[in-house]
Design a protein around this motif. Structure first.
Motif, short mmCIF file in Angstrom:
data_model
loop_
_atom_site.label_atom_id
_atom_site.label_comp_id
_atom_site.label_asym_id
_atom_site.label_seq_id
_atom_site.Cartn_x
_atom_site.Cartn_y
_atom_site.Cartn_z
N TYR A 52 -6.97 11.18 -8.27
CA TYR A 52 -6.22 10.21 -7.48
C TYR A 52 -6.92 8.85 -7.43
O TYR A 52 -6.28 7.81 -7.58
CB TYR A 52 -6.02 10.74 -6.06
CG TYR A 52 -5.28 9.77 -5.17
CD1 TYR A 52 -3.90 9.64 -5.26
CD2 TYR A 52 -5.97 8.95 -4.27
CE1 TYR A 52 -3.23 8.73 -4.48
CE2 TYR A 52 -5.29 8.04 -3.48
CZ TYR A 52 -3.92 7.93 -3.59
OH TYR A 52 -3.26 7.02 -2.81
N PRO A 78 -4.11 0.62 -4.84
CA PRO A 78 -4.24 1.01 -3.42
C PRO A 78 -5.68 0.93 -2.94
O PRO A 78 -5.94 0.60 -1.78
CB PRO A 78 -3.73 2.46 -3.40
CG PRO A 78 -2.94 2.62 -4.64
CD PRO A 78 -3.52 1.69 -5.65
N ASN A 105 0.82 -1.21 0.00
CA ASN A 105 0.00 0.00 0.00
C ASN A 105 0.86 1.26 0.00
O ASN A 105 0.57 2.23 -0.72
CB ASN A 105 -0.93 0.02 1.22
CG ASN A 105 -2.09 -0.94 1.08
OD1 ASN A 105 -2.38 -1.43 -0.01
ND2 ASN A 105 -2.77 -1.20 2.17
N SER A 141 0.35 8.84 -6.26
CA SER A 141 0.50 10.28 -6.01
C SER A 141 1.45 10.91 -7.02
O SER A 141 1.19 12.01 -7.52
CB SER A 141 1.01 10.51 -4.58
OG SER A 141 0.12 9.96 -3.63
N ILE A 186 0.61 3.78 -3.07
CA ILE A 186 0.09 5.12 -2.78
C ILE A 186 1.09 6.18 -3.26
O ILE A 186 0.70 7.20 -3.85
CB ILE A 186 -0.19 5.28 -1.27
CG1 ILE A 186 -1.44 4.48 -0.88
CG2 ILE A 186 -0.35 6.75 -0.88
CD1 ILE A 186 -1.67 4.41 0.62
N SER A 188 -5.58 5.37 -8.99
CA SER A 188 -5.42 4.25 -8.06
C SER A 188 -6.25 3.05 -8.49
O SER A 188 -5.79 1.91 -8.39
CB SER A 188 -5.84 4.70 -6.65
OG SER A 188 -4.99 5.72 -6.16
N VAL A 243 -7.18 1.75 3.00
CA VAL A 243 -6.98 2.95 2.19
C VAL A 243 -8.32 3.63 1.90
O VAL A 243 -8.48 4.84 2.07
CB VAL A 243 -6.26 2.61 0.87
CG1 VAL A 243 -6.16 3.84 -0.03
CG2 VAL A 243 -4.87 2.06 1.16
#
Length: 240
Positions: free
Chosen positions: A89, A113, A23, A31, A27, A93, A119
């Motif tokens: 985002y 994620p 994760n 990002s 992540i 993801s 999450v």
């Protein structure tokens, strides 16, 4: 897809403090991808947009439409950065599991994620906390508190339960859809590897489900962003 987590356990000597390193990695990658895409789309702004800038402006207009559908623009314009961040985002993801599986195959590290409940529930909890923050900021503590006892004070436990339910449903809906899609992709990859149906018999369902997973990933990013603005509207609008 096997979602057994590569854990870093007992961080700082605390027995219950574990980090899911998959994760953490994914992540960070998500990002960075969002940051790079936004930089590319805004680095050379022109009056007549084209290419990446045109795509970025389309996303901005799309988020504006979501906000306009849920609240007055004068009230909701401050939430444009939040909505833009959430939809980009979460979309990136959601699609990472499909993309990385196509490149790296079955692996414990390469997954979305948002296929982890920790999450998605964290994102949902952040959103609910932000709705309370902006509700208090717009209405004031006293006026905002009255919303929890309208029309009768006996409704207070129900209103508190509703906030908890909103957090769960917002987070678990996203998790369930992405996790289920990646599990089925893993099963189809196993069928292809076994050769039971042959290469053609295995790859056609795989391609079809990858396409469907991309569609679901986009829909879930939209739903999460839309519900965020709906919850925000309930807190900051004076007519609720």
């Amino acid at each position: 897809m096997d979602h057994t987590a590569p854990l870093l356990e007992d961080v700082l000597g605390i027995p219950w403090l574990d980090f899911n390193m998959s994760n953490v990695l994914m992540i960070i990658i998500a990002s960075l991808i969002v940051f790079i895409l936004c930089m590319i789309g805004s680095r050379s702004l022109q009056m007549k947009p084209k290419g990446a800038q045109n795509f970025m402006e389309w996303i901005i207009d799309f988020v504006k439409g979501i906000i306009n559908d849920t609240m007055d623009w004068n009230t909701g314009k401050i939430f444009l950065p939040l909505g833009l961040t959430l939809i980009t985002y979460i979309l990136v993801s959601n699609l990472m599991g499909v993309a990385f599986m196509a490149v790296f195959g079955h692996d414990l590290w390469w997954k979305s994620p948002t296929s982890d409940p920790g999450v998605t529930l964290s994102l949902a909890a952040m959103v609910i906390l932000l709705t309370h923050f902006y509700g208090i900021k717009v209405k004031g503590v006293k006026e905002y508190g009255k919303d929890f006892i309208k029309p009768f004070p006996a409704f207070l436990p129900i209103k508190l339960l509703e906030e908890f339910a909103n957090t769960l449903t917002l987070g678990l809906r996203l998790f369930g859809n992405i996790f289920a899609g990646e599990v089925l992709l893993g099963l189809l990859a196993g069928v292809m590897a076994s050769g039971v149906l042959g290469f053609v018999g295995g790859i056609l369902p795989m391609l079809a489900w990858q396409g469907f997973s991309i569609f679901v990933g986009g829909i879930q990013a939209f739903i999460f962003t839309m519900l965020t603005m709906v919850y925000m509207s309930h807190k900051v609008s004076t007519d609720h």
